[in-house]
Design an enzyme around this catalytic site. Structure first.
Site, PDB file in Angstrom:
ATOM      1  CB  SER A 354      -0.948  -0.058   1.198  1.00 15.78           C
ATOM      2  OG  SER A 354      -1.912   0.940   1.146  1.00 15.78           O
ATOM      3  CG  ASP A 365       7.530   4.732 -11.743  1.00 15.75           C
ATOM      4  OD1 ASP A 365       8.234   3.701 -11.822  1.00 15.75           O
ATOM      5  OD2 ASP A 365       6.294   4.726 -11.908  1.00 15.75           O
ATOM      6  CE  LYS A 379      -5.385  -2.625   0.271  1.00 14.28           C
ATOM      7  NZ  LYS A 379      -5.809  -1.352  -0.285  1.00 14.28           N
TER       8      LYS A 379
END
Length: 450
Positions: A354, A365, A379
């Site tokens: 999460s 990223d 998740k």
């Protein structure tokens, strides 16, 4: 990568306005629901069996503790009264049509007249409300007023009355095991150990219910005791552990090799941002030249917390975005107020979920650091929690979230840049230390190369 375990941080917390938790951002003494009114043992067991049947088909990929939850502040809806007042869906189809109401009344009358014990009418009504969420995913559920109040206390204040351990549950076998025992806790004092399998909690069989229900039986009033039956290496061990009001820090820090800062974050609560900022400042004042952020076994937590923490590390840019089923997009961004211009490694494992995955995904990223460990839990969905005018509440999955590069990690997880399984480098008689943790040593090696 699918993962069949969920974890509830015993002292964790996860909700508030705009929250990411993980239903397994919860605690072993947990944050979530209880299986009925105290003293209604048989009714509790019946509800637990029903919940287990209803959720099994959706249980794969559920972590405890881990939940992504977005709680809208002051969102209150009126509660319809009367058995004939059904809600209309967006399609205009009425849920409680006359045939459904008649059937419910018939079933309820039979239960009240024939069940072998007295049945509380409020338990039956709560069961109806809970049933609406049974065939959704495992994150969606109904809260009684008491359950919701308890959830807010745990989530917002980071405190609860329990024993001080974290549990996880395999969603296929429903087996519950101990994954963390907090230092100085009643659980540690009683002798509970990581790896112990929980078989019974008082009169409740651990595998008979979801972990979110089980932890409510571990929690309780201060100075009362909970009876646990556990197994360790095939041996049955019983404990009577006194509950205490507990508050544990979610951030710890240290300086490794003289100039490499190390910050471990156990979960993302409202208090974590300040703790993280303090640790970061202290390490920078001490001459930190590189940083390791350890998110291993971190089940998640508050969305605004992880965004605030990332804002201290990243320059201006996208942290994540969410989309609902209509494709409506909401973006969360870092500002250019502060950023960390130091080499960075983030440690993750299969129980990093999460909000932890949001943190790792943004760093990866944005190419702000190196992710080290094993593929995370996976998740990538968000829940919204809404309160009703009678004090009850409900939580339903409303959005998927995406990393800055456009990846939804639901059931996939974050793949590390450097994959390495955890291995303890010491012998049987050695205690844990950073020097004997192969993943930390790998992180140090990477930072030395940078």
């Amino acid at each position: 990568m699918a993962n069949n375990k969920r974890e509830y941080e015993m002292d964790s917390a996860e909700s508030r306005p705009e929250v990411i938790s993980d239903d397994p951002a919860f605690t072993v003494d947990g944050n979530e629901i209880k299986a009925g009114r105290p003293g209604k043992g048989s009714t509790n067991e019946r509800h637990s069996r029903k919940r287990q049947r209803g959720n099994h088909g959706f249980a794969k990929g559920f972590l405890s503790g881990m939940i992504v939850a977005v709680i809208a502040a002051a969102a209150v809806f009126s509660v319809a009264s009367g058995t004939g007042s059904g809600l209309l869906s967006s399609t205009g189809e009425k849920v409680l049509d006359s045939d459904t109401v008649d059937k419910i009344e018939t079933l309820a009358a039979y239960i009240q007249n024939s069940y072998y014990e007295d049945v509380d009418i409020e338990d039956l009504r709560d069961g109806l409300y809970e049933g609406l969420f049974e065939n959704l995913d495992v994150y969606s559920q109904y809260y009684t007023a008491e359950e919701y109040e308890s959830l807010l206390e745990s989530s917002l204040e980071g405190t609860y009355c329990g024993i001080g351990a974290s549990l996880q549950q395999d969603t296929e076998t429903m087996m519950v095991s101990v994954v963390r025992v907090y230092e100085g806790s009643p659980a540690e004092e009683a002798g509970l150990e990581v790896g112990d399998v929980i078989y019974m909690v008082d009169d409740y069989e651990a595998t008979s219910m979801e972990l979110s229900e089980l932890v409510t039986h571990i929690r309780g009033e201060e100075n009362t005791s909970v009876h646990l039956v556990t197994y360790r290496n095939g041996e049955e061990i019983e404990y009577d552990i006194e509950r205490r009001n507990l508050t544990f820090p979610t951030v710890s820090s240290d300086m490794l090799d003289g100039s490499v800062g190390y910050i471990a974050v156990s979960e993302f609560t409202d208090a974590t941002t300040e703790q993280f900022s303090t640790a970061l400042d202290d390490l920078q004042d001490a001459g930190m030249e590189a940083l390791i952020v350890d998110l291993r076994s971190n089940p998640g937590g508050v969305l605004t917390t992880v965004c605030d923490m990332l804002d201290e590390i990243l320059p201006e840019g996208l942290i994540l975005y969410t989309e609902d089923r209509e494709g409506n997009r909401e973006e969360y961004k870092s500002t250019d107020d502060t950023s960390l211009e130091l080499p960075l490694v983030v440690l993750v494992d299969e129980n990093s979920a999460s909000a932890s995955e949001i943190f790792a995904g943004a760093i990866q990223d944005r190419e702000a650091g190196t992710i080290v460990g094993v593929t995370t839990y996976g998740k990538g969905v968000v829940q919204s929690v809404r309160t009703l005018s009678d004090g009850t509440a409900f939580k339903v999955t409303t959005h998927r979230y995406y990393t800055p590069g456009g990846t939804c990690i639901q059931d996939i997880g974050i793949t590390p840049d450097v994959e390495i399984e955890y291995e303890f480098l010491g012998g049987e008689d050695d205690e844990y230390s950073y020097e004997l943790d192969n993943q930390i040593q790998k992180a140090l090696e990477i930072l030395q190369e940078d």
